[in-house]
Design a protein around this motif. Structure first.
Motif, PDB file in Angstrom:
ATOM      1  N   GLN A  70       0.849  -1.194   0.000  1.00  0.00           N
ATOM      2  CA  GLN A  70       0.000   0.000   0.000  1.00  0.00           C
ATOM      3  C   GLN A  70       0.887   1.246   0.000  1.00  0.00           C
ATOM      4  OE1 GLN A  70      -2.236   0.907   3.607  1.00  0.00           O
ATOM      5  NE2 GLN A  70      -4.064   1.363   2.385  1.00  0.00           N
ATOM      6  N   ILE A  71       0.623   2.135  -0.963  1.00  0.00           N
ATOM      7  CA  ILE A  71       1.404   3.361  -1.107  1.00  0.00           C
ATOM      8  C   ILE A  71       0.459   4.565  -1.046  1.00  0.00           C
ATOM      9  CG2 ILE A  71       2.940   4.704  -2.606  1.00  0.00           C
ATOM     10  CD1 ILE A  71       4.301   2.239  -1.656  1.00  0.00           C
ATOM     11  N   PHE A  72       0.874   5.582  -0.301  1.00  0.00           N
ATOM     12  CA  PHE A  72       0.195   6.882  -0.334  1.00  0.00           C
ATOM     13  C   PHE A  72       1.184   7.906  -0.874  1.00  0.00           C
ATOM     14  CE2 PHE A  72      -2.284   4.621   2.756  1.00  0.00           C
ATOM     15  CZ  PHE A  72      -3.566   5.138   2.652  1.00  0.00           C
ATOM     16  N   SER A  73       0.712   8.786  -1.709  1.00  0.00           N
ATOM     17  CA  SER A  73       1.566   9.863  -2.208  1.00  0.00           C
ATOM     18  C   SER A  73       0.829  11.185  -2.069  1.00  0.00           C
ATOM     19  CB  SER A  73       1.958   9.629  -3.669  1.00  0.00           C
ATOM     20  OG  SER A  73       2.730  10.718  -4.144  1.00  0.00           O
ATOM     21  N   ILE A  74       1.391  12.061  -1.243  1.00  0.00           N
ATOM     22  CA  ILE A  74       0.895  13.442  -1.154  1.00  0.00           C
ATOM     23  C   ILE A  74       1.697  14.242  -2.174  1.00  0.00           C
ATOM     24  CG2 ILE A  74       0.663  15.454   0.337  1.00  0.00           C
ATOM     25  CD1 ILE A  74       0.514  13.516   2.708  1.00  0.00           C
ATOM     26  N   THR A  75       1.027  14.789  -3.174  1.00  0.00           N
ATOM     27  CA  THR A  75       1.758  15.360  -4.304  1.00  0.00           C
ATOM     28  C   THR A  75       1.086  16.615  -4.844  1.00  0.00           C
ATOM     29  OG1 THR A  75       2.641  14.850  -6.495  1.00  0.00           O
ATOM     30  CG2 THR A  75       0.514  13.890  -5.934  1.00  0.00           C
ATOM     31  N   HIS A  76       1.889  17.433  -5.529  1.00  0.00           N
ATOM     32  CA  HIS A  76       1.386  18.599  -6.271  1.00  0.00           C
ATOM     33  C   HIS A  76       1.521  18.372  -7.772  1.00  0.00           C
ATOM     34  CE1 HIS A  76       0.695  21.313  -2.909  1.00  0.00           C
ATOM     35  NE2 HIS A  76       1.863  20.965  -2.391  1.00  0.00           N
ATOM     36  N   LEU A  77       2.005  17.180  -8.158  1.00  0.00           N
ATOM     37  CA  LEU A  77       2.290  16.937  -9.566  1.00  0.00           C
ATOM     38  C   LEU A  77       1.167  16.132 -10.224  1.00  0.00           C
ATOM     39  CD1 LEU A  77       6.084  16.017  -9.400  1.00  0.00           C
ATOM     40  CD2 LEU A  77       5.054  18.238  -9.842  1.00  0.00           C
ATOM     41  N   PRO A  78       0.599  16.642 -11.323  1.00  0.00           N
ATOM     42  CA  PRO A  78      -0.469  15.918 -12.018  1.00  0.00           C
ATOM     43  C   PRO A  78       0.000  14.587 -12.586  1.00  0.00           C
ATOM     44  CG  PRO A  78       0.268  17.798 -13.315  1.00  0.00           C
ATOM     45  CD  PRO A  78       0.905  17.934 -11.964  1.00  0.00           C
ATOM     46  N   GLN A  79       1.264  14.522 -13.010  1.00  0.00           N
ATOM     47  CA  GLN A  79       1.775  13.266 -13.578  1.00  0.00           C
ATOM     48  C   GLN A  79       1.754  12.149 -12.528  1.00  0.00           C
ATOM     49  OE1 GLN A  79       3.304  16.193 -13.631  1.00  0.00           O
ATOM     50  NE2 GLN A  79       4.005  16.700 -15.716  1.00  0.00           N
ATOM     51  N   VAL A  80       2.094  12.494 -11.276  1.00  0.00           N
ATOM     52  CA  VAL A  80       2.066  11.509 -10.195  1.00  0.00           C
ATOM     53  C   VAL A  80       0.626  11.217  -9.788  1.00  0.00           C
ATOM     54  CG1 VAL A  80       2.739  11.033  -7.801  1.00  0.00           C
ATOM     55  CG2 VAL A  80       4.357  12.162  -9.346  1.00  0.00           C
ATOM     56  N   ALA A  81      -0.184  12.284  -9.681  1.00  0.00           N
ATOM     57  CA  ALA A  81      -1.574  12.119  -9.240  1.00  0.00           C
ATOM     58  C   ALA A  81      -2.357  11.202 -10.170  1.00  0.00           C
ATOM     59  CB  ALA A  81      -2.248  13.478  -9.147  1.00  0.00           C
ATOM     60  N   SER A  82      -2.014  11.217 -11.443  1.00  0.00           N
ATOM     61  CA  SER A  82      -2.777  10.418 -12.408  1.00  0.00           C
ATOM     62  C   SER A  82      -2.503   8.924 -12.277  1.00  0.00           C
ATOM     63  CB  SER A  82      -2.435  10.874 -13.828  1.00  0.00           C
ATOM     64  OG  SER A  82      -1.078  10.567 -14.136  1.00  0.00           O
ATOM     65  N   LYS A  83      -1.472   8.539 -11.528  1.00  0.00           N
ATOM     66  CA  LYS A  83      -1.100   7.120 -11.432  1.00  0.00           C
ATOM     67  C   LYS A  83      -1.862   6.380 -10.337  1.00  0.00           C
ATOM     68  CE  LYS A  83       2.270   7.826 -14.411  1.00  0.00           C
ATOM     69  NZ  LYS A  83       2.180   7.315 -15.794  1.00  0.00           N
ATOM     70  N   GLY A  84      -2.611   7.105  -9.524  1.00  0.00           N
ATOM     71  CA  GLY A  84      -3.236   6.477  -8.362  1.00  0.00           C
ATOM     72  C   GLY A  84      -4.420   5.604  -8.703  1.00  0.00           C
ATOM     73  N   ASN A  85      -4.639   4.615  -7.844  1.00  0.00           N
ATOM     74  CA  ASN A  85      -5.839   3.792  -7.939  1.00  0.00           C
ATOM     75  C   ASN A  85      -7.001   4.439  -7.182  1.00  0.00           C
ATOM     76  OD1 ASN A  85      -3.281   1.862  -7.589  1.00  0.00           O
ATOM     77  ND2 ASN A  85      -4.687   0.952  -9.063  1.00  0.00           N
ATOM     78  N   GLN A  86      -6.654   5.358  -6.309  1.00  0.00           N
ATOM     79  CA  GLN A  86      -7.628   6.050  -5.472  1.00  0.00           C
ATOM     80  C   GLN A  86      -7.116   7.471  -5.272  1.00  0.00           C
ATOM     81  OE1 GLN A  86      -7.927   4.607  -1.403  1.00  0.00           O
ATOM     82  NE2 GLN A  86     -10.148   4.560  -1.488  1.00  0.00           N
ATOM     83  N   HIS A  87      -7.996   8.460  -5.316  1.00  0.00           N
ATOM     84  CA  HIS A  87      -7.549   9.853  -5.278  1.00  0.00           C
ATOM     85  C   HIS A  87      -8.433  10.633  -4.306  1.00  0.00           C
ATOM     86  CE1 HIS A  87      -6.081  13.544  -7.807  1.00  0.00           C
ATOM     87  NE2 HIS A  87      -6.202  13.849  -6.529  1.00  0.00           N
ATOM     88  N   PHE A  88      -7.774  11.219  -3.282  1.00  0.00           N
ATOM     89  CA  PHE A  88      -8.489  12.067  -2.328  1.00  0.00           C
ATOM     90  C   PHE A  88      -8.028  13.511  -2.491  1.00  0.00           C
ATOM     91  CE2 PHE A  88      -8.690   7.907  -0.366  1.00  0.00           C
ATOM     92  CZ  PHE A  88      -9.962   7.866   0.186  1.00  0.00           C
ATOM     93  N   LYS A  89      -8.944  14.417  -2.249  1.00  0.00           N
ATOM     94  CA  LYS A  89      -8.596  15.836  -2.292  1.00  0.00           C
ATOM     95  C   LYS A  89      -8.899  16.457  -0.936  1.00  0.00           C
ATOM     96  CE  LYS A  89      -9.224  20.244  -4.637  1.00  0.00           C
ATOM     97  NZ  LYS A  89      -9.821  20.992  -5.763  1.00  0.00           N
ATOM     98  N   VAL A  90      -7.916  17.215  -0.431  1.00  0.00           N
ATOM     99  CA  VAL A  90      -8.088  17.942   0.820  1.00  0.00           C
ATOM    100  C   VAL A  90      -8.444  19.378   0.486  1.00  0.00           C
ATOM    101  CG1 VAL A  90      -7.016  18.659   2.981  1.00  0.00           C
ATOM    102  CG2 VAL A  90      -6.417  16.439   1.977  1.00  0.00           C
ATOM    103  N   THR A  91      -9.524  19.867   1.070  1.00  0.00           N
ATOM    104  CA  THR A  91     -10.016  21.221   0.786  1.00  0.00           C
ATOM    105  C   THR A  91     -10.213  21.963   2.098  1.00  0.00           C
ATOM    106  OG1 THR A  91     -11.189  20.355  -1.138  1.00  0.00           O
ATOM    107  CG2 THR A  91     -11.806  22.560  -0.386  1.00  0.00           C
ATOM    108  N   LYS A  92      -9.921  23.245   2.080  1.00  0.00           N
ATOM    109  CA  LYS A  92     -10.112  24.089   3.254  1.00  0.00           C
ATOM    110  C   LYS A  92     -11.123  25.182   2.918  1.00  0.00           C
ATOM    111  CE  LYS A  92      -6.930  27.098   4.366  1.00  0.00           C
ATOM    112  NZ  LYS A  92      -5.664  27.683   4.849  1.00  0.00           N
ATOM    113  N   PHE A  93     -12.073  25.430   3.813  1.00  0.00           N
ATOM    114  CA  PHE A  93     -13.034  26.504   3.588  1.00  0.00           C
ATOM    115  C   PHE A  93     -13.320  27.208   4.914  1.00  0.00           C
ATOM    116  CE2 PHE A  93     -15.525  22.744   4.624  1.00  0.00           C
ATOM    117  CZ  PHE A  93     -16.465  23.226   5.517  1.00  0.00           C
TER     118      PHE A  93
END
Length: 550
Positions: free
Chosen positions: A483-506
């Motif tokens: 199991q791998i988690f990657s916290i990233t700002h890069l779209p190339q890395v983000a596109s490789k995930g099997n699951q994608h979460f987004k953290v939002t602040k309001f």
């Protein structure tokens, strides 16, 4: 693997509950949105110290709960060692009370922070940019070699043998210290023992000698008392036995007249016999009593010797002197016993050292055999990551010292560019290069051993384009094994995930809140497009995002 995480009243998070899958999970969000809060929350689950300022509402408790599937981790012995109940689906919970007190639970059973930290080492590896410093650790470098060479059992055997070797060394040092101390006392103890032995002491002897001394020292007085006593008893005219004989004769006559006087007669008869016996004994004592100055002097010398020994050893009886004599005998004999123990431990130590050397040589041989292959594999992994000319030269030196994992001292030499001389990795590699090297190392470890869940926290900082894509691919491939988690700002890395979460602040009128959301396919396209083009999302960015997600 981490299957579920719930966070309540922590930092910017009011409450969130997230389920995770295996393979590669991506976490994205703008800077400051709260991605680091997830890592900090997990850190608390892994035994990190509490900071009260992280409570969102200081009047309510904070609860962080993580669920792990540890079926394949083989942690039964660790749970037993930590006195924890083992469950394939293990739940770790941390509670922080408004008072500042913290409580930890594993499978609903209270546990200590230290236990949580030990367990956490086997559950999650949070890899930040700063963790690249591990690459400089000789222990880490040798561990990678051992994983690559499949030396696990050999290292375990070596460490067990090393533990025995150190134990025998400690025993030998202690015995030699005892021997040295005993040797210093040996002559004095032997002298004291000889002195007591020569005295030829016997239980009850002192009282007997003191009685004999008093008699011999007062012969005239004793003789006078014996003569006077004998005369009083046995004088032919006025002696007590003579008079008692007359009384006994009269009572005997009465007994012949009436049997009522028979008992009285018998008592007089007994008294008469006893007094006659005493008289005879007084006469015998008187005949034996002879002044003997020589014997008196011998007894006096013996008593003075006893008194001197008692004073010397600060005791008051022969029994105590004999006890000291026995102790001294054991101490004197103990020197020979210690010598025998030393010989026995030295033989064990020699055997253990020989076995340890054999294991260390086996480790050295196996490590040496994989040096080139490991170097080549790391080079092949990092070349596509913008390091086409990088080279490694891993060197082993066999030392004379038993180290914690063998007798090898290792140096990782690195050259990042053509024509650049090899130098120590920590002196020649830049921060960005170290991040990519560490990613390659983790990739190798993922294939060779069962690592826990790894979280890469912006390990791809400072790269872009094709290098970023290759880094994402490596993480994606690692996800096939763990199991791998990657916290990233890069779209190339983000596109490789099997699951994608987004953290939002309001923000609302009173408070700032962070949320984390699992993105569906359309939301992922939009998020990656935004990572590509910023807030203004173009059709080209959307198209590119779809291509990346493929």
């Amino acid at each position: 693997m981490l299957t579920h995480l719930s966070i309540t009243n922590y930092a910017l998070i009011a409450h969130t509950a997230i389920d995770f899958t295996n393979n590669l999970t991506i976490i994205t969000g703008e800077t400051g949105a709260g991605k680091s809060i997830l890592l900090d929350a997990l850190g608390l689950v892994l035994g990190k110290r509490v900071d009260l300022n992280t409570l969102r509402n200081p009047e309510e408790k904070c609860v962080i709960e993580a669920h792990f599937n540890i079926t394949s981790y083989k942690l039964h012995s660790l749970f037993s060692e930590l006195d924890l109940d083992y469950e394939n689906d293990t739940i770790v919970r941390r509670e922080i009370l408004p008072s500042g007190k913290s409580r930890a639970f594993v499978n609903d059973a209270p546990t200590t922070l230290q236990n949580l930290q030990q367990l956490g080492n086997f559950l999650i590896d949070i890899h930040t940019q700063h963790q690249t410093q591990d690459l400089f650790s000789e222990k880490y470098q040798l561990n990678l070699l051992d994983v690559y060479a499949d030396n696990g059992n050999l290292v375990k055997d070596y460490q067990q043998q090393l533990q025995s070797f150190k134990k025998y060394q400690q025993q030998l040092n202690l015995l030699k210290e005892q021997q040295s101390q005993a040797a210093k006392e040996q002559d004095y103890n032997a002298f004291l023992l000889d002195e007591l032995t020569q005295a030829n002491l016997k239980n009850g002897e002192q009282e007997e000698l003191e009685g004999q001394f008093e008699v011999l020292a007062n012969v005239e007085k004793v003789s006078g008392f014996l003569e006077q006593g004998y005369a009083v008893l046995s004088n032919e005219e006025f002696g007590i036995t003579k008079q008692l004989y007359e009384v006994k004769s009269q009572i005997q006559k009465l007994a012949q007249i009436s049997t009522k006087y028979e008992n009285l007669y018998q008592r007089l008869e007994s008294s008469f016999i006893e007094l006659e016996d005493i008289s005879d004994e007084l006469q015998a004592e008187l005949q034996q009593l002879v002044a003997d100055p020589q014997q008196l002097e011998l007894i006096n010398q013996k008593l003075q010797s006893i008194y001197q020994l008692q004073k010397k050893h600060n005791v008051s009886s022969i029994d105590e002197l004999l006890e000291i004599q026995n102790e001294l005998s054991q101490k004197v004999a103990g020197v020979e016993s210690i010598e025998e123990e030393i010989n026995a431990v030295e033989k064990l130590l020699q055997k253990t050292e020989a076995d340890l050397n054999a294991l260390a040589q086996d480790l050295h041989a196996k490590r040496t055999s994989v040096l080139k292959a490991l170097s080549s594999e790391i080079e092949n992994l990092i070349k596509p990551l913008g390091m086409p000319n990088a080279q490694f030269d891993i060197q082993l030196a066999y030392s004379d010292t038993f180290l914690s994992n063998g007798k090898d001292e290792v140096n990782w030499l690195f050259s990042g560019n053509k024509g650049m001389q090899f130098g120590l990795l920590k002196k020649t590699a830049s921060g960005g290069e170290l991040s990519r090297i560490m990613l390659a190392v983790k990739s190798i470890l993922a294939q060779k051993s069962k690592l826990p869940t790894i979280i890469f926290d912006e390990i791809d900082t400072g790269v872009s384009g094709d290098v970023a894509d290759k880094m994402g691919t490596i993480m994606q491939e690692m996800g096939n094994y763990m199991q791998i988690f990657s916290i990233t700002h890069l779209p190339q890395v983000a596109s490789k995930g099997n699951q994608h979460f987004k953290v939002t602040k309001f923000d609302d009128d009173k408070v700032t809140t962070s949320t984390i959301k699992l993105l569906n396919t359309e939301e992922r396209i939009y998020e990656i497009a935004q990572m590509l083009s910023g807030n203004t999302i173009t059709d080209a960015a959307l198209q590119h995002a779809k291509q990346l997600l493929n």
